[in-house]
Design a protein around this motif. Structure first.
Motif, PDB file in Angstrom:
ATOM      1  N   TYR A  38       0.854  -1.183   0.000  1.00  0.00           N
ATOM      2  CA  TYR A  38       0.000   0.000   0.000  1.00  0.00           C
ATOM      3  C   TYR A  38       0.889   1.231   0.000  1.00  0.00           C
ATOM      4  CZ  TYR A  38      -3.563  -3.352   1.243  1.00  0.00           C
ATOM      5  OH  TYR A  38      -4.401  -4.439   1.231  1.00  0.00           O
ATOM      6  N   THR A  39       0.464   2.268  -0.707  1.00  0.00           N
ATOM      7  CA  THR A  39       1.258   3.489  -0.803  1.00  0.00           C
ATOM      8  C   THR A  39       0.672   4.580   0.079  1.00  0.00           C
ATOM      9  OG1 THR A  39      -0.032   4.110  -2.754  1.00  0.00           O
ATOM     10  CG2 THR A  39       2.085   3.007  -3.135  1.00  0.00           C
ATOM     11  N   CYS A  40       1.544   5.484   0.514  1.00  0.00           N
ATOM     12  CA  CYS A  40       1.145   6.523   1.459  1.00  0.00           C
ATOM     13  C   CYS A  40       1.959   7.783   1.198  1.00  0.00           C
ATOM     14  CB  CYS A  40       1.408   5.990   2.865  1.00  0.00           C
ATOM     15  SG  CYS A  40       1.196   7.189   4.167  1.00  0.00           S
ATOM     16  N   GLY A  41       1.337   8.938   1.404  1.00  0.00           N
ATOM     17  CA  GLY A  41       2.039  10.210   1.261  1.00  0.00           C
ATOM     18  C   GLY A  41       1.286  11.309   1.980  1.00  0.00           C
ATOM     19  N   PHE A  42       1.802  12.515   1.900  1.00  0.00           N
ATOM     20  CA  PHE A  42       1.145  13.664   2.531  1.00  0.00           C
ATOM     21  C   PHE A  42      -0.027  14.170   1.714  1.00  0.00           C
ATOM     22  CE2 PHE A  42       5.151  13.945   4.845  1.00  0.00           C
ATOM     23  CZ  PHE A  42       4.702  14.233   6.124  1.00  0.00           C
ATOM     24  N   THR A  43      -0.004  13.911   0.402  1.00  0.00           N
ATOM     25  CA  THR A  43      -1.084  14.314  -0.491  1.00  0.00           C
ATOM     26  C   THR A  43      -1.510  13.097  -1.306  1.00  0.00           C
ATOM     27  OG1 THR A  43       0.559  14.983  -2.132  1.00  0.00           O
ATOM     28  CG2 THR A  43      -0.300  16.719  -0.677  1.00  0.00           C
ATOM     29  N   LYS A  44      -2.728  13.131  -1.812  1.00  0.00           N
ATOM     30  CA  LYS A  44      -3.247  11.985  -2.564  1.00  0.00           C
ATOM     31  C   LYS A  44      -2.416  11.709  -3.817  1.00  0.00           C
ATOM     32  CE  LYS A  44      -6.521   8.949  -2.203  1.00  0.00           C
ATOM     33  NZ  LYS A  44      -6.248   7.783  -1.406  1.00  0.00           N
ATOM     34  N   GLU A  45      -1.895  12.761  -4.431  1.00  0.00           N
ATOM     35  CA  GLU A  45      -0.998  12.601  -5.572  1.00  0.00           C
ATOM     36  C   GLU A  45       0.384  13.097  -5.144  1.00  0.00           C
ATOM     37  OE1 GLU A  45      -1.773  13.491 -10.034  1.00  0.00           O
ATOM     38  OE2 GLU A  45      -0.751  15.260  -9.224  1.00  0.00           O
ATOM     39  N   VAL A  46       1.353  12.209  -5.169  1.00  0.00           N
ATOM     40  CA  VAL A  46       2.719  12.564  -4.771  1.00  0.00           C
ATOM     41  C   VAL A  46       3.556  12.691  -6.045  1.00  0.00           C
ATOM     42  CG1 VAL A  46       4.749  11.899  -3.433  1.00  0.00           C
ATOM     43  CG2 VAL A  46       2.459  11.298  -2.599  1.00  0.00           C
ATOM     44  N   GLU A  62      -3.726   9.026   8.025  1.00  0.00           N
ATOM     45  CA  GLU A  62      -4.755   7.979   8.057  1.00  0.00           C
ATOM     46  C   GLU A  62      -4.183   6.600   8.390  1.00  0.00           C
ATOM     47  OE1 GLU A  62      -7.545   9.879   4.501  1.00  0.00           O
ATOM     48  OE2 GLU A  62      -6.121   8.275   4.014  1.00  0.00           O
ATOM     49  N   VAL A  63      -2.864   6.501   8.503  1.00  0.00           N
ATOM     50  CA  VAL A  63      -2.210   5.202   8.675  1.00  0.00           C
ATOM     51  C   VAL A  63      -2.430   4.646  10.079  1.00  0.00           C
ATOM     52  CG1 VAL A  63       0.010   3.997   8.756  1.00  0.00           C
ATOM     53  CG2 VAL A  63      -0.435   5.687   6.963  1.00  0.00           C
ATOM     54  N   ASN A  64      -2.885   3.394  10.118  1.00  0.00           N
ATOM     55  CA  ASN A  64      -2.943   2.637  11.367  1.00  0.00           C
ATOM     56  C   ASN A  64      -1.819   1.603  11.266  1.00  0.00           C
ATOM     57  OD1 ASN A  64      -3.391   0.870  13.461  1.00  0.00           O
ATOM     58  ND2 ASN A  64      -5.543   0.480  12.964  1.00  0.00           N
ATOM     59  N   ILE A  65      -0.722   1.846  11.992  1.00  0.00           N
ATOM     60  CA  ILE A  65       0.435   0.961  11.806  1.00  0.00           C
ATOM     61  C   ILE A  65       0.158  -0.471  12.236  1.00  0.00           C
ATOM     62  CG2 ILE A  65       2.092   2.847  11.964  1.00  0.00           C
ATOM     63  CD1 ILE A  65       2.953   1.530  14.644  1.00  0.00           C
ATOM     64  N   ASN A  66      -0.862  -0.689  13.043  1.00  0.00           N
ATOM     65  CA  ASN A  66      -1.209  -2.049  13.449  1.00  0.00           C
ATOM     66  C   ASN A  66      -1.654  -2.905  12.265  1.00  0.00           C
ATOM     67  OD1 ASN A  66      -0.648  -1.564  16.205  1.00  0.00           O
ATOM     68  ND2 ASN A  66      -2.635  -0.560  16.408  1.00  0.00           N
ATOM     69  N   GLU A  67      -2.004  -2.258  11.154  1.00  0.00           N
ATOM     70  CA  GLU A  67      -2.429  -2.982   9.957  1.00  0.00           C
ATOM     71  C   GLU A  67      -1.251  -3.405   9.074  1.00  0.00           C
ATOM     72  OE1 GLU A  67      -5.197  -0.488   7.889  1.00  0.00           O
ATOM     73  OE2 GLU A  67      -6.637  -0.484   9.543  1.00  0.00           O
ATOM     74  N   PHE A  68      -0.036  -2.955   9.414  1.00  0.00           N
ATOM     75  CA  PHE A  68       1.112  -3.191   8.543  1.00  0.00           C
ATOM     76  C   PHE A  68       2.205  -3.976   9.250  1.00  0.00           C
ATOM     77  CE2 PHE A  68      -1.055   0.507   6.861  1.00  0.00           C
ATOM     78  CZ  PHE A  68      -1.161   0.167   5.523  1.00  0.00           C
ATOM     79  N   ASP A  69       2.953  -4.729   8.450  1.00  0.00           N
ATOM     80  CA  ASP A  69       4.062  -5.542   8.951  1.00  0.00           C
ATOM     81  C   ASP A  69       5.413  -4.912   8.673  1.00  0.00           C
ATOM     82  OD1 ASP A  69       2.589  -8.131   9.760  1.00  0.00           O
ATOM     83  OD2 ASP A  69       1.809  -7.643   7.772  1.00  0.00           O
ATOM     84  N   ALA A  70       5.461  -4.003   7.699  1.00  0.00           N
ATOM     85  CA  ALA A  70       6.732  -3.410   7.314  1.00  0.00           C
ATOM     86  C   ALA A  70       6.519  -2.040   6.694  1.00  0.00           C
ATOM     87  CB  ALA A  70       7.468  -4.310   6.328  1.00  0.00           C
ATOM     88  N   PHE A  91       6.255  12.398   9.296  1.00  0.00           N
ATOM     89  CA  PHE A  91       7.007  11.350   8.596  1.00  0.00           C
ATOM     90  C   PHE A  91       7.918  10.640   9.598  1.00  0.00           C
ATOM     91  CE2 PHE A  91       9.942   9.594   5.438  1.00  0.00           C
ATOM     92  CZ  PHE A  91       9.210   9.504   4.259  1.00  0.00           C
ATOM     93  N   LEU A  92       8.622  11.453  10.404  1.00  0.00           N
ATOM     94  CA  LEU A  92       9.555  10.904  11.394  1.00  0.00           C
ATOM     95  C   LEU A  92       8.823  10.131  12.488  1.00  0.00           C
ATOM     96  CD1 LEU A  92      12.005  13.936  11.763  1.00  0.00           C
ATOM     97  CD2 LEU A  92      12.119  12.016  10.152  1.00  0.00           C
ATOM     98  N   GLU A  93       7.662  10.616  12.894  1.00  0.00           N
ATOM     99  CA  GLU A  93       6.894   9.938  13.944  1.00  0.00           C
ATOM    100  C   GLU A  93       6.391   8.576  13.467  1.00  0.00           C
ATOM    101  OE1 GLU A  93       5.620   9.206  17.655  1.00  0.00           O
ATOM    102  OE2 GLU A  93       6.838  10.913  17.046  1.00  0.00           O
ATOM    103  N   LEU A  94       5.993   8.492  12.206  1.00  0.00           N
ATOM    104  CA  LEU A  94       5.552   7.211  11.653  1.00  0.00           C
ATOM    105  C   LEU A  94       6.706   6.198  11.689  1.00  0.00           C
ATOM    106  CD1 LEU A  94       3.095   5.796  10.402  1.00  0.00           C
ATOM    107  CD2 LEU A  94       3.952   6.484   8.166  1.00  0.00           C
ATOM    108  N   ILE A  95       7.903   6.642  11.354  1.00  0.00           N
ATOM    109  CA  ILE A  95       9.080   5.772  11.420  1.00  0.00           C
ATOM    110  C   ILE A  95       9.290   5.300  12.858  1.00  0.00           C
ATOM    111  CG2 ILE A  95      11.597   5.726  11.205  1.00  0.00           C
ATOM    112  CD1 ILE A  95      11.220   7.744   8.830  1.00  0.00           C
TER     113      ILE A  95
END
Length: 193
Positions: A38-46, A62-70, A91-95
């Motif tokens: 799945y792709t993710c960015g700050f805007t719908k079109e990156v 919108e990312v729920n990290i519990n849904e992802f493995d990597a 971005f840094l907090e998601l990492i």
């Protein structure tokens, strides 16, 4: 199903993003069929380097990290604004959140720099872009990383690498960790590498 989140900052390097898309996709179709990307960015079109545009599946908030493995992070070009978003606090907090849960974080080239900037590479082995007179290795060290002069470095749950030439190796290593060495070797073989 193992889910990989491809985190795209403005100015992302399209080749480096594409290897994650292809390896995970080939595995979904022809491998053990256990991975999705799945792709993710700050805007719908990156908009990536060289003007390449990609519509993402979700926004970073919108990312729920519990849904992802990597988490997969391609590098990018400063000339196209890569660091403007790659160093953004969200971005840094998601990492950091992926690392707190010990989930795999795979990066290519300067994709290692936001990982380092987030603080999770402090006192850990890593590498990044190292072409002639590159300042990127110094930036990595300045963030506390133990810089290794190797093309691909794995330290616990984090993969870093030093150039686009390592991109396929990183994507296949991510697949190996998510599935198995046998499966990753099969995908490598049928992709012709």
């Amino acid at each position: 199903m193992k889910k990989v989140l491809l985190l795209l900052a403005k100015g992302f390097e399209s080749f480096e993003a594409s290897v994650f898309i292809d390896v995970i996709g080939w595995n979904l179709v022809d491998g053990d069929k256990t991975t999705e990307l799945y792709t993710c960015g700050f805007t719908k079109e990156v908009t990536g380097s060289f003007g390449i545009k990609l519509n993402v599946d979700c926004l970073i908030n919108e990312v729920n990290i519990n849904e992802f493995d990597a988490l997969a992070i391609p590098g990018g070009f400063e000339e196209y604004g890569f660091y403007e978003e790659a160093y953004h606090p969200d971005f840094l907090e998601l990492i950091r959140d992926f690392d707190k849960q010990n989930k795999i974080i795979a990066s290519i080239c300067v994709g290692a720099l936001p990982i380092a900037k987030s603080g999770v590479l402090n006192k850990r082995k890593a590498t990044t872009y190292n072409h002639k007179n590159s300042i990127r290795q110094k930036q990595l060290a300045d963030c506390g990383a133990n810089v290794q002069m190797e093309p691909i470095v794995l330290d616990e749950n984090i993969i870093t690498s030093w150039s686009p030439a390592t991109a396929m190796g990183v994507a296949l290593l991510l697949l190996k960790i998510l599935t198995s060495e046998k499966n990753a070797n099969y995908i490598k073989e049928i992709m012709g590498f």
